[in-house]
Design a protein around this motif. Sequence first.
Motif, PDB file in Angstrom:
ATOM      1  N   ASN A   5       0.639  -1.223   0.019  1.00  0.00           N
ATOM      2  CA  ASN A   5       0.052  -0.072   0.109  1.00  0.00           C
ATOM      3  C   ASN A   5       0.957   1.292  -0.087  1.00  0.00           C
ATOM      4  O   ASN A   5       0.575   2.275  -0.417  1.00  0.00           O
ATOM      5  CB  ASN A   5      -1.104   0.057   1.349  1.00  0.00           C
ATOM      6  N   ALA A   6       1.874   1.212   0.646  1.00  0.00           N
ATOM      7  CA  ALA A   6       2.789   2.445   0.800  1.00  0.00           C
ATOM      8  C   ALA A   6       3.530   2.674  -0.539  1.00  0.00           C
ATOM      9  O   ALA A   6       3.439   4.031  -0.949  1.00  0.00           O
ATOM     10  CB  ALA A   6       3.858   2.276   1.876  1.00  0.00           C
ATOM     11  N   ASN A  11       3.788  -7.313  -5.846  1.00  0.00           N
ATOM     12  CA  ASN A  11       4.683  -8.141  -5.838  1.00  0.00           C
ATOM     13  C   ASN A  11       4.008  -9.586  -6.326  1.00  0.00           C
ATOM     14  O   ASN A  11       3.160 -10.074  -5.861  1.00  0.00           O
ATOM     15  CB  ASN A  11       5.210  -8.580  -4.377  1.00  0.00           C
ATOM     16  N   ASP A  12       4.528 -10.011  -7.710  1.00  0.00           N
ATOM     17  CA  ASP A  12       3.855 -11.090  -8.103  1.00  0.00           C
ATOM     18  C   ASP A  12       5.042 -11.926  -8.962  1.00  0.00           C
ATOM     19  O   ASP A  12       5.480 -11.463  -9.839  1.00  0.00           O
ATOM     20  CB  ASP A  12       3.075 -10.694  -9.641  1.00  0.00           C
ATOM     21  N   PRO A  13       5.413 -13.053  -8.248  1.00  0.00           N
ATOM     22  CA  PRO A  13       6.389 -13.962  -8.588  1.00  0.00           C
ATOM     23  C   PRO A  13       6.335 -14.253 -10.179  1.00  0.00           C
ATOM     24  O   PRO A  13       7.296 -14.863 -10.838  1.00  0.00           O
ATOM     25  CB  PRO A  13       6.451 -14.831  -7.505  1.00  0.00           C
TER      26      PRO A  13
END
Length: 48
Positions: A5-6, A11-13
Amino acid sequence: MKKDNASGIINDPNDWCDEVDNPRYIVDLIAKVTRVAVETVRITDSLR
């Protein structure tokens, strides 16, 4: 897949497979890790 969120970074491997155009990347990586583990056991057993 998880989104930070920040930063907004996702992040998708599976993205790496798409970037290098190699859909077998994960399968090949698991095979390599397994090979290293098996060889490590073999070497440590031979040291006994």
